[in-house]
Write a protein that holds these residues in place. Sequence first.
Motif, PDB file in Angstrom:
ATOM      1  N   VAL A 232       0.580  -1.476  -0.309  1.00 32.13           N
ATOM      2  CA  VAL A 232      -0.023  -0.253   0.571  1.00 32.13           C
ATOM      3  C   VAL A 232       0.681   1.341  -0.158  1.00 32.13           C
ATOM      4  CG1 VAL A 232      -1.896   1.700   1.716  1.00 32.13           C
ATOM      5  CG2 VAL A 232      -1.817  -1.178   1.069  1.00 32.13           C
ATOM      6  N   ARG A 233       1.937   1.488   0.976  1.00 28.73           N
ATOM      7  CA  ARG A 233       3.054   2.344   1.174  1.00 28.73           C
ATOM      8  C   ARG A 233       3.408   3.036  -0.437  1.00 28.73           C
ATOM      9  NH1 ARG A 233       3.775   7.661   2.241  1.00 28.73           N
ATOM     10  NH2 ARG A 233       5.300   7.809   2.733  1.00 28.73           N
ATOM     11  N   ALA A 234       4.113   1.843  -0.889  1.00 29.10           N
ATOM     12  CA  ALA A 234       4.512   1.884  -2.240  1.00 29.10           C
ATOM     13  C   ALA A 234       3.853   2.238  -3.317  1.00 29.10           C
ATOM     14  CB  ALA A 234       5.290   1.382  -2.885  1.00 29.10           C
ATOM     15  N   SER A 235       2.798   1.980  -3.288  1.00 27.21           N
ATOM     16  CA  SER A 235       1.388   2.180  -4.176  1.00 27.21           C
ATOM     17  C   SER A 235       1.066   3.653  -4.212  1.00 27.21           C
ATOM     18  CB  SER A 235       0.524   0.732  -3.994  1.00 27.21           C
ATOM     19  OG  SER A 235       0.546   0.129  -4.093  1.00 27.21           O
ATOM     20  N   GLN A 236       1.188   4.283  -2.808  1.00 27.74           N
ATOM     21  CA  GLN A 236       0.887   5.625  -2.374  1.00 27.74           C
ATOM     22  C   GLN A 236       1.992   6.350  -3.347  1.00 27.74           C
ATOM     23  OE1 GLN A 236       0.672   6.054   1.355  1.00 27.74           O
ATOM     24  NE2 GLN A 236      -1.413   4.866   1.676  1.00 27.74           N
ATOM     25  N   LEU A 237       2.870   6.193  -2.690  1.00 24.77           N
ATOM     26  CA  LEU A 237       4.281   7.238  -2.651  1.00 24.77           C
ATOM     27  C   LEU A 237       3.695   7.333  -4.704  1.00 24.77           C
ATOM     28  CD1 LEU A 237       6.748   5.740  -0.904  1.00 24.77           C
ATOM     29  CD2 LEU A 237       5.754   7.907  -1.089  1.00 24.77           C
ATOM     30  N   ASN A 238       3.479   5.852  -5.581  1.00 29.51           N
ATOM     31  CA  ASN A 238       3.271   5.604  -7.026  1.00 29.51           C
ATOM     32  C   ASN A 238       2.201   6.434  -7.648  1.00 29.51           C
ATOM     33  OD1 ASN A 238       5.857   4.764  -7.337  1.00 29.51           O
ATOM     34  ND2 ASN A 238       5.587   3.194  -6.644  1.00 29.51           N
ATOM     35  N   GLY A 239       1.203   6.553  -6.282  1.00 30.61           N
ATOM     36  CA  GLY A 239      -0.297   7.247  -7.451  1.00 30.61           C
ATOM     37  C   GLY A 239      -1.016   6.757  -7.843  1.00 30.61           C
ATOM     38  N   CYS A 240      -0.741   4.495  -7.545  1.00 33.28           N
ATOM     39  CA  CYS A 240      -1.284   3.897  -8.066  1.00 33.28           C
ATOM     40  C   CYS A 240      -2.589   3.055  -7.586  1.00 33.28           C
ATOM     41  CB  CYS A 240      -0.932   2.447  -8.393  1.00 33.28           C
ATOM     42  SG  CYS A 240      -1.163   1.004  -9.608  1.00 33.28           S
ATOM     43  N   VAL A 241      -3.805   3.909  -8.320  1.00 32.04           N
ATOM     44  CA  VAL A 241      -4.878   3.852  -7.081  1.00 32.04           C
ATOM     45  C   VAL A 241      -5.235   2.002  -6.966  1.00 32.04           C
ATOM     46  CG1 VAL A 241      -6.408   4.471  -9.110  1.00 32.04           C
ATOM     47  CG2 VAL A 241      -7.462   4.586  -7.354  1.00 32.04           C
TER      48      VAL A 241
ATOM     49  N   ASP B  84      10.217   3.526   1.512  1.00 36.05           N
ATOM     50  CA  ASP B  84       9.893   5.114   0.955  1.00 36.05           C
ATOM     51  C   ASP B  84      11.195   4.992   0.254  1.00 36.05           C
ATOM     52  OD1 ASP B  84       8.114   5.444   2.102  1.00 36.05           O
ATOM     53  OD2 ASP B  84       8.141   6.830   3.581  1.00 36.05           O
ATOM     54  N   SER B  85      12.688   4.647   0.527  1.00 35.76           N
ATOM     55  CA  SER B  85      13.597   4.858   0.271  1.00 35.76           C
ATOM     56  C   SER B  85      14.264   4.463  -1.341  1.00 35.76           C
ATOM     57  CB  SER B  85      15.174   5.187   1.030  1.00 35.76           C
ATOM     58  OG  SER B  85      16.127   5.066   0.309  1.00 35.76           O
ATOM     59  N   MET B  86      13.812   2.784  -1.444  1.00 36.50           N
ATOM     60  CA  MET B  86      13.884   2.007  -2.545  1.00 36.50           C
ATOM     61  C   MET B  86      13.211   3.348  -3.985  1.00 36.50           C
ATOM     62  SD  MET B  86      13.984  -1.716  -1.518  1.00 36.50           S
ATOM     63  CE  MET B  86      14.332  -1.883  -3.507  1.00 36.50           C
ATOM     64  N   THR B  87      11.897   3.155  -3.313  1.00 37.87           N
ATOM     65  CA  THR B  87      10.200   3.608  -4.323  1.00 37.87           C
ATOM     66  C   THR B  87      10.646   4.830  -5.006  1.00 37.87           C
ATOM     67  OG1 THR B  87       8.741   2.894  -2.994  1.00 37.87           O
ATOM     68  CG2 THR B  87       8.309   4.317  -4.549  1.00 37.87           C
ATOM     69  N   LEU B  88      11.116   6.315  -4.110  1.00 38.36           N
ATOM     70  CA  LEU B  88      11.796   7.635  -4.692  1.00 38.36           C
ATOM     71  C   LEU B  88      13.530   7.193  -4.843  1.00 38.36           C
ATOM     72  CD1 LEU B  88       9.613   9.210  -1.865  1.00 38.36           C
ATOM     73  CD2 LEU B  88       9.462   9.220  -3.951  1.00 38.36           C
ATOM     74  N   LEU B  89      13.690   5.976  -5.587  1.00 38.94           N
ATOM     75  CA  LEU B  89      14.878   6.358  -5.254  1.00 38.94           C
ATOM     76  C   LEU B  89      16.050   7.537  -5.671  1.00 38.94           C
ATOM     77  CD1 LEU B  89      17.106   3.305  -4.706  1.00 38.94           C
ATOM     78  CD2 LEU B  89      16.362   3.329  -7.540  1.00 38.94           C
ATOM     79  N   SER B  90      15.602   7.417  -6.754  1.00 40.61           N
ATOM     80  CA  SER B  90      16.103   8.961  -7.977  1.00 40.61           C
ATOM     81  C   SER B  90      16.729   9.896  -6.643  1.00 40.61           C
ATOM     82  CB  SER B  90      15.475   9.781  -8.502  1.00 40.61           C
ATOM     83  OG  SER B  90      14.225  10.047  -8.469  1.00 40.61           O
ATOM     84  N   GLU B  91      15.863  10.220  -4.954  1.00 40.07           N
ATOM     85  CA  GLU B  91      15.929  11.052  -4.472  1.00 40.07           C
ATOM     86  C   GLU B  91      17.006  11.043  -3.376  1.00 40.07           C
ATOM     87  OE1 GLU B  91      12.100  12.366  -2.873  1.00 40.07           O
ATOM     88  OE2 GLU B  91      11.172  12.330  -5.066  1.00 40.07           O
ATOM     89  N   SER B  92      16.996   9.493  -3.300  1.00 43.25           N
ATOM     90  CA  SER B  92      17.575   8.850  -1.510  1.00 43.25           C
ATOM     91  C   SER B  92      18.840   8.322  -2.186  1.00 43.25           C
ATOM     92  CB  SER B  92      17.035   8.425  -0.803  1.00 43.25           C
ATOM     93  OG  SER B  92      16.751   7.235  -1.390  1.00 43.25           O
ATOM     94  N   HIS B  93      18.942   7.222  -2.503  1.00 47.29           N
ATOM     95  CA  HIS B  93      20.104   6.089  -3.053  1.00 47.29           C
ATOM     96  C   HIS B  93      19.606   5.649  -2.591  1.00 47.29           C
ATOM     97  CE1 HIS B  93      20.296   9.254  -6.970  1.00 47.29           C
ATOM     98  NE2 HIS B  93      20.747   7.757  -7.376  1.00 47.29           N
ATOM     99  N   VAL B  94      18.623   5.138  -1.608  1.00 47.71           N
ATOM    100  CA  VAL B  94      18.470   4.404  -0.322  1.00 47.71           C
ATOM    101  C   VAL B  94      20.240   4.344   0.935  1.00 47.71           C
ATOM    102  CG1 VAL B  94      18.751   1.709   0.292  1.00 47.71           C
ATOM    103  CG2 VAL B  94      17.942   2.523  -1.705  1.00 47.71           C
ATOM    104  N   PRO B  95      20.052   5.503   1.569  1.00 42.55           N
ATOM    105  CA  PRO B  95      21.506   6.288   2.488  1.00 42.55           C
ATOM    106  C   PRO B  95      21.590   4.673   2.685  1.00 42.55           C
ATOM    107  CG  PRO B  95      20.124   7.351   2.424  1.00 42.55           C
ATOM    108  CD  PRO B  95      18.719   6.598   1.397  1.00 42.55           C
ATOM    109  N   ASP B  96      22.857   4.788   3.319  1.00 40.09           N
ATOM    110  CA  ASP B  96      23.423   3.537   4.704  1.00 40.09           C
ATOM    111  C   ASP B  96      22.578   2.709   5.919  1.00 40.09           C
ATOM    112  OD1 ASP B  96      25.828   2.986   2.446  1.00 40.09           O
ATOM    113  OD2 ASP B  96      26.926   4.030   3.933  1.00 40.09           O
ATOM    114  N   GLY B  97      22.434   4.640   6.412  1.00 46.24           N
ATOM    115  CA  GLY B  97      21.222   4.109   7.337  1.00 46.24           C
ATOM    116  C   GLY B  97      19.692   3.574   7.342  1.00 46.24           C
ATOM    117  N   VAL B  98      19.562   3.899   5.887  1.00 47.86           N
ATOM    118  CA  VAL B  98      18.297   3.122   6.100  1.00 47.86           C
ATOM    119  C   VAL B  98      18.463   1.961   5.882  1.00 47.86           C
ATOM    120  CG1 VAL B  98      16.181   3.183   4.373  1.00 47.86           C
ATOM    121  CG2 VAL B  98      17.254   5.774   4.957  1.00 47.86           C
ATOM    122  N   TYR B  99      18.944   1.953   4.839  1.00 49.08           N
ATOM    123  CA  TYR B  99      19.534  -0.192   5.126  1.00 49.08           C
ATOM    124  C   TYR B  99      19.657  -0.562   6.299  1.00 49.08           C
ATOM    125  CZ  TYR B  99      21.823  -4.301   3.706  1.00 49.08           C
ATOM    126  OH  TYR B  99      21.783  -5.773   3.140  1.00 49.08           O
TER     127      TYR B  99
END
Length: 150
Positions: A44-53, A97-112
């Motif tokens: 659900v969260r990834a779908s919200q971020l991507n706007g996939c109704v 959030d980080s993987m879905t918005l990959l171009s914004e964050s590139h999955v920082p070490d802290g998230v991983y």
Amino acid sequence: MASTQTKQRISIKSLAPRVYKAILALDAVAGEGLEPPLKELVRVRASQLNGCVYCIDAHSSDARNGGEAEQRLYALPAWREAPYYTERERAALELTDSMTLLSESHVPDGVYERAASHFSEEELAQLMSLILTINGCNRIGVATRLQPGS
């Protein structure tokens, strides 16, 4: 208020049936070993971020049918501020959030590292596979204007 709903475009299921079947097969195995409520929150969260109704509708329904509380679904867009999620769920949502918005964050070490502290390596591989899969489904759903309930 005028409706902005658009018609569905092409059907991947009809026009690329082997691809569609492969996506369904991937979806069936992605996230193996993870608890079903967590899997639906991630979807659900990834779908919200991507706007996939289509996927928001489908996976919210699946979550409810699996016993998920409405309150947790409604608060999902503000999961960081909401008190309803476990630390394990928060780590999964942050990675989502980080993987879905990959171009914004590139999955920082802290998230991983936070995710790795709550999931075994096998679980983390499954979680990442689940996030990959729902993001692919979202991209098809959005690009083809897949309609909820279809």
